[in-house]
Design an enzyme around this catalytic site. Structure first.
Site, PDB file in Angstrom:
ATOM      1  N   LYS A   1      -4.698 -21.422  -1.855  1.00  0.00           N
ATOM      2  CA  LYS A   1      -5.601 -20.246  -2.210  1.00  0.00           C
ATOM      3  C   LYS A   1      -6.963 -20.374  -2.413  1.00  0.00           C
ATOM      4  O   LYS A   1      -7.650 -21.474  -2.707  1.00  0.00           O
ATOM      5  CB  LYS A   1      -4.754 -19.705  -3.274  1.00  0.00           C
ATOM      6  CG  LYS A   1      -5.304 -18.396  -3.719  1.00  0.00           C
ATOM      7  CD  LYS A   1      -5.528 -18.171  -5.261  1.00  0.00           C
ATOM      8  CE  LYS A   1      -6.792 -18.777  -5.677  1.00  0.00           C
ATOM      9  NZ  LYS A   1      -7.236 -18.351  -7.143  1.00  0.00           N
TER      10      LYS A   1
ATOM     11  N   SER B   1      -0.543 -39.473  -5.176  1.00  0.00           N
ATOM     12  CA  SER B   1       0.651 -38.503  -5.706  1.00  0.00           C
ATOM     13  C   SER B   1       0.655 -38.056  -7.003  1.00  0.00           C
ATOM     14  O   SER B   1       0.467 -38.802  -7.983  1.00  0.00           O
ATOM     15  CB  SER B   1       2.053 -39.274  -5.210  1.00  0.00           C
ATOM     16  OG  SER B   1       1.905 -39.378  -3.730  1.00  0.00           O
TER      17      SER B   1
ATOM     18  N   ARG C   1      12.366  13.336   2.830  1.00  0.00           N
ATOM     19  CA  ARG C   1      13.424  12.365   3.302  1.00  0.00           C
ATOM     20  C   ARG C   1      13.096  11.032   3.112  1.00  0.00           C
ATOM     21  O   ARG C   1      14.088   9.978   3.111  1.00  0.00           O
ATOM     22  CB  ARG C   1      13.616  12.706   4.445  1.00  0.00           C
ATOM     23  CG  ARG C   1      14.984  14.010   4.682  1.00  0.00           C
ATOM     24  CD  ARG C   1      15.064  14.071   6.112  1.00  0.00           C
ATOM     25  NE  ARG C   1      14.153  15.035   6.791  1.00  0.00           N
ATOM     26  CZ  ARG C   1      13.982  15.257   8.086  1.00  0.00           C
ATOM     27  NH1 ARG C   1      14.969  14.696   8.859  1.00  0.00           N
ATOM     28  NH2 ARG C   1      12.970  15.829   8.651  1.00  0.00           N
TER      29      ARG C   1
ATOM     30  N   GLU D   1      10.847  25.939  20.849  1.00  0.00           N
ATOM     31  CA  GLU D   1      11.292  24.755  20.032  1.00  0.00           C
ATOM     32  C   GLU D   1      12.789  24.875  19.830  1.00  0.00           C
ATOM     33  O   GLU D   1      13.563  26.071  20.058  1.00  0.00           O
ATOM     34  CB  GLU D   1      10.981  25.404  18.466  1.00  0.00           C
ATOM     35  CG  GLU D   1       9.329  25.420  18.351  1.00  0.00           C
ATOM     36  CD  GLU D   1       9.094  23.668  18.334  1.00  0.00           C
ATOM     37  OE1 GLU D   1       9.489  22.858  17.572  1.00  0.00           O
ATOM     38  OE2 GLU D   1       8.240  23.380  19.305  1.00  0.00           O
TER      39      GLU D   1
ATOM     40  N   ASN E   1      -6.584 -24.711 -11.964  1.00  0.00           N
ATOM     41  CA  ASN E   1      -7.718 -23.986 -11.604  1.00  0.00           C
ATOM     42  C   ASN E   1      -7.711 -22.785 -12.802  1.00  0.00           C
ATOM     43  O   ASN E   1      -8.822 -22.607 -12.688  1.00  0.00           O
ATOM     44  CB  ASN E   1      -7.686 -23.539 -10.367  1.00  0.00           C
ATOM     45  CG  ASN E   1      -6.249 -22.459  -9.945  1.00  0.00           C
ATOM     46  OD1 ASN E   1      -5.340 -22.806 -10.679  1.00  0.00           O
ATOM     47  ND2 ASN E   1      -6.651 -21.554  -9.047  1.00  0.00           N
ATOM     48  N   TYR E   2      -6.894 -22.673 -13.538  1.00  0.00           N
ATOM     49  CA  TYR E   2      -6.753 -21.505 -14.423  1.00  0.00           C
ATOM     50  C   TYR E   2      -6.456 -21.894 -15.986  1.00  0.00           C
ATOM     51  O   TYR E   2      -5.458 -22.687 -16.078  1.00  0.00           O
ATOM     52  CB  TYR E   2      -5.632 -20.635 -13.843  1.00  0.00           C
ATOM     53  CG  TYR E   2      -5.461 -19.301 -14.688  1.00  0.00           C
ATOM     54  CD1 TYR E   2      -6.485 -18.717 -14.497  1.00  0.00           C
ATOM     55  CD2 TYR E   2      -4.349 -18.890 -14.866  1.00  0.00           C
ATOM     56  CE1 TYR E   2      -6.434 -17.146 -15.326  1.00  0.00           C
ATOM     57  CE2 TYR E   2      -3.964 -17.826 -15.410  1.00  0.00           C
ATOM     58  CZ  TYR E   2      -4.971 -16.839 -15.445  1.00  0.00           C
ATOM     59  OH  TYR E   2      -5.190 -15.589 -16.206  1.00  0.00           O
TER      60      TYR E   2
ATOM     61  N   ARG F   1      -2.469 -18.453   1.148  1.00  0.00           N
ATOM     62  CA  ARG F   1      -2.793 -17.148   0.517  1.00  0.00           C
ATOM     63  C   ARG F   1      -4.252 -16.773   0.816  1.00  0.00           C
ATOM     64  O   ARG F   1      -5.175 -17.758   1.501  1.00  0.00           O
ATOM     65  CB  ARG F   1      -2.645 -17.057  -1.049  1.00  0.00           C
ATOM     66  CG  ARG F   1      -1.230 -17.329  -1.365  1.00  0.00           C
ATOM     67  CD  ARG F   1      -0.888 -17.658  -2.804  1.00  0.00           C
ATOM     68  NE  ARG F   1      -1.612 -16.604  -3.675  1.00  0.00           N
ATOM     69  CZ  ARG F   1      -2.071 -16.967  -4.680  1.00  0.00           C
ATOM     70  NH1 ARG F   1      -1.876 -18.111  -5.366  1.00  0.00           N
ATOM     71  NH2 ARG F   1      -2.738 -16.074  -5.409  1.00  0.00           N
TER      72      ARG F   1
HETATM   73  C1  UD1 Z   1       7.175  19.403  16.521  1.00  0.00           C
HETATM   74  C2  UD1 Z   1       6.786  20.139  17.744  1.00  0.00           C
HETATM   75  C3  UD1 Z   1       8.007  20.065  18.595  1.00  0.00           C
HETATM   76  C4  UD1 Z   1       7.955  18.520  19.063  1.00  0.00           C
HETATM   77  C5  UD1 Z   1       8.209  17.556  17.808  1.00  0.00           C
HETATM   78  C6  UD1 Z   1       7.981  16.355  18.210  1.00  0.00           C
HETATM   79  C7  UD1 Z   1       5.561  22.258  16.910  1.00  0.00           C
HETATM   80  C8  UD1 Z   1       5.865  23.585  16.483  1.00  0.00           C
HETATM   81  N1  UD1 Z   1       6.892  21.763  17.317  1.00  0.00           N
HETATM   82  O1  UD1 Z   1       8.144  19.755  15.822  1.00  0.00           O
HETATM   83  O2  UD1 Z   1       7.670  20.896  19.755  1.00  0.00           O
HETATM   84  O3  UD1 Z   1       9.022  18.265  19.801  1.00  0.00           O
HETATM   85  O4  UD1 Z   1       6.906  18.076  17.067  1.00  0.00           O
HETATM   86  O5  UD1 Z   1       8.118  15.382  17.123  1.00  0.00           O
HETATM   87  O6  UD1 Z   1       4.491  21.873  16.854  1.00  0.00           O
HETATM   88  N2  UD1 Z   1       2.586  19.814   9.640  1.00  0.00           N
HETATM   89  C9  UD1 Z   1       1.674  20.139   8.735  1.00  0.00           C
HETATM   90  N3  UD1 Z   1       1.583  21.494   8.508  1.00  0.00           N
HETATM   91  C10 UD1 Z   1       2.655  22.538   8.669  1.00  0.00           C
HETATM   92  C11 UD1 Z   1       3.370  21.978   9.586  1.00  0.00           C
HETATM   93  C12 UD1 Z   1       3.709  20.661  10.051  1.00  0.00           C
HETATM   94  O7  UD1 Z   1       0.845  19.384   8.347  1.00  0.00           O
HETATM   95  O8  UD1 Z   1       2.250  23.628   8.295  1.00  0.00           O
HETATM   96  C13 UD1 Z   1       2.566  18.456   9.894  1.00  0.00           C
HETATM   97  C14 UD1 Z   1       3.990  17.623   9.642  1.00  0.00           C
HETATM   98  O9  UD1 Z   1       3.480  17.059   8.328  1.00  0.00           O
HETATM   99  C15 UD1 Z   1       4.131  16.856  10.506  1.00  0.00           C
HETATM  100  C16 UD1 Z   1       3.745  17.305  12.119  1.00  0.00           C
HETATM  101  O10 UD1 Z   1       2.687  18.418  11.445  1.00  0.00           O
HETATM  102  O11 UD1 Z   1       3.266  15.600  10.736  1.00  0.00           O
HETATM  103  C17 UD1 Z   1       4.841  18.060  12.935  1.00  0.00           C
HETATM  104  O12 UD1 Z   1       5.659  19.186  11.975  1.00  0.00           O
HETATM  105  P1  UD1 Z   1       7.056  19.168  12.044  1.00  0.00           P
HETATM  106  O13 UD1 Z   1       7.456  20.234  11.220  1.00  0.00           O
HETATM  107  O14 UD1 Z   1       7.743  17.839  11.835  1.00  0.00           O
HETATM  108  O15 UD1 Z   1       7.282  19.537  13.686  1.00  0.00           O
HETATM  109  P2  UD1 Z   1       8.664  19.569  14.340  1.00  0.00           P
HETATM  110  O16 UD1 Z   1       9.576  20.386  13.748  1.00  0.00           O
HETATM  111  O17 UD1 Z   1       9.085  18.072  14.510  1.00  0.00           O
END
Ligand code: UD1
Ligand code: CA
Length: 455
Positions: free
Chosen positions: A337, A391, A18, A158, A372-373, A319
């Site tokens: 700079k 000036s 997204r 969840e 300078n360049y 800079r």
């Molecule tokens: C998760 C929590 C939820 C909480 C919410 C808060 C779980 C099951 N659920 O849900 O309870 O309220 O966060 O934001 O933990 N990720 C991986 N590998 C995976 C899955 C996820 O690296 O296989 C990483 C994602 O990139 C992300 C994070 O884990 O940074 C959370 O995963 P996401 O799928 O966003 O969890 P939520 O559904 O938001």
């Protein structure tokens, strides 16, 4: 607690579709620093000694970036995204290393406060096996709900698996968890994927630990701790919150911000007490400002060091490598700079100073340019203490203006000027008495003749 070792496992394997970006989501910056680096910083501030980054999407880019913002972090690739518990297990090698505490954090939740993590670790030190960081919100949609029974945390459900009644619960899972290192692996290994999403949920360890008679507790933190970034609207929201926190911190530390909501800090801006920052000022990375400096409106500053009582702007651009010493002044429409402006030197108007030193108390006239360049290389301009540059002068580097040297206005200086010398680098003025009037009359009659010829 400080004696307890702590591993932080940061989950960042998600794709982040997204964001609609070619760059992995967690590398998008907040205050100039990748959001996942904010998470690492918070973990380290809470005492994490080891950092395990779980990556997947854009692994190469992530590894490269991590070398910069977390050189000591280990990276683990989660090949398939099968859920948060599965993701933690991708770092099995680190998790099984006998840390006292394991903090699980999300790479896309950058506003997590180290204080909330420290509180969770404290609960582990007091004997809990699993600590969940919760928050309350009137709009819990999308979050895992914390189910309490008899005053104890019993389970996390969840959103997709919630009953209608459970959906009404407003105590939610922020996502972060602290797990006793001794229990972490066995708890994670018992997690199954029998749920609406068919994923291995980290949150299931709450129920599993409870069934084993281990202590499970929830702490409560503010909503911001849970603010996960999924798109650029949320990214901007996180930036807004971060900036608001930083401005407040700066003001409470003695910095005057006349219109705080218009001043933008970088993650590493340092700014001393009694410094005044006027409206609409931008700080890029690497800025250090001492006390009692003045930053006037509409200035753009990055990689600069500003000593006390220095005066910058309005409309100044500093800079990288700009080094303003005490009481130096860089005024409107000036760009500096890689140059030192020594004590009390003045660069007041419409000037470019690059690759240079401006000696103490020197005065640089309006419209001065250090050339300078040459299109290939950069050259140095050295302006001595107390020098005066008239000036609209061009100083063609490499060139030196000696101590107390004097450059006439409108000069093009290509040869070095010795100490206390006066240099003219322009054609001499010629004045012809009465010739102006004569010229005007000649042009006027020529115009009349042309008009007649056209009729
Ligand atoms: C998760 C929590 C939820 C909480 C919410 C808060 C779980 C099951 N659920 O849900 O309870 O309220 O966060 O934001 O933990 N990720 C991986 N590998 C995976 C899955 C996820 O690296 O296989 C990483 C994602 O990139 C992300 C994070 O884990 O940074 C959370 O995963 P996401 O799928 O966003 O969890 P939520 O559904 O938001
Ligand atoms: Ca999420």
């Amino acid at each position: 607690m400080s004696q307890r070792s702590c591993l932080s496992v940061i989950l960042a394997a998600g794709e982040g579709t997204r964001m609609k970006s070619a760059m992995p989501k967690v590398l998008h910056p907040i205050a100039g620093l990748p959001m996942v680096a904010h998470v690492v910083k918070a973990a380290e501030a809470a005492g994490a000694t080891g950092v395990a980054l779980v990556i997947g999407h854009g692994a190469e880019e992530m590894r490269k970036a991590a070398q910069k913002f977390a050189p000591k972090a280990e990276t683990f690739v989660q090949e398939k995204r099968l859920g948060t518990a599965h993701a933690v297990l991708a770092a099995r090698e680190a998790v099984s290393r006998d840390y006292d505490d394991v903090l699980v954090m999300f790479g896309d939740t950058p506003l997590i406060d180290s204080e909330a993590l420290a509180v969770a670790r404290q609960k582990l030190a007091e004997g809990a096996s699993v600590v969940v960081i919760g928050f309350r919100t009137p709009n819990p949609t999308g979050y895992g709900r914390l189910i309490e029974r008899r005053g104890k945390l019993f389970a996390i459900i969840e959103e997709k698996d919630c009953s209608e009644d459970e959906k009404k619960i407003t105590f939610c899972n922020a996502g972060m968890m602290a797990i006793a290192g001794k229990q972490a692996l066995q708890l994670l290994e018992k997690v199954g994927n029998n749920n609406a999403k068919g994923e291995f949920y980290l949150t299931d360890i709450v129920e599993i630990a409870g069934a084993q008679g281990l202590a499970v507790v929830a702490t409560e933190a503010s909503f911001e701790n849970a603010l996960g970034i999924n798109n650029r609207v949320e990214l901007a929201e996180a930036e807004r919150v971060w900036q608001a926190r930083r401005r407040r911190e700066a003001m409470l530390a003695g910095v005057t911000l006349i219109a705080p909501e218009t001043v933008y800090f970088s993650h590493d801006t340092e700014i001393g007490a009694d410094t005044v920052v006027e409206p609409d000022v931008w700080f890029g990375p690497g800025v250090k400002i001492a006390s009692s400096a003045k930053i006037h409106a509409f200035s753009h500053i990055e990689g600069a060091t500003i000593a006390s009582n220095a005066d910058v702007g309005p409309f100044a651009r500093l800079r990288p490598g700009a080094d303003l010493r005490a009481k130096a002044k860089v005024g409107n429409f000036c760009e500096v700079k890689q140059a030192t402006i020594e004590e009390g030197a003045k660069v007041n108007h419409l000037t470019y100073i690059g690759d240079a030193r401006v000696g103490a108390a020197a005065n640089i006239g309006a419209g001065t340019i250090t050339c300078n360049y040459d299109g290939f290389s950069k050259f140095f301009t050295d302006i001595g203490e107390g020098a005066f540059v008239g000036s609209n002068s061009s100083l063609v580097a490499p060139v030196t203006i000696g101590k107390g040297g004097y450059v006439a206005s409108g000069s093009v200086i290509t040869e070095s000027v010795p100490d206390d010398a006066l240099a003219f680098g322009r054609a001499r003025q010629k004045t012809l008495p009465g010739k102006g009037k004569e010229l005007r009359e000649r042009f006027a009659s020529a115009a009349v003749a042309r008009k007649k010829a056209a009729e």
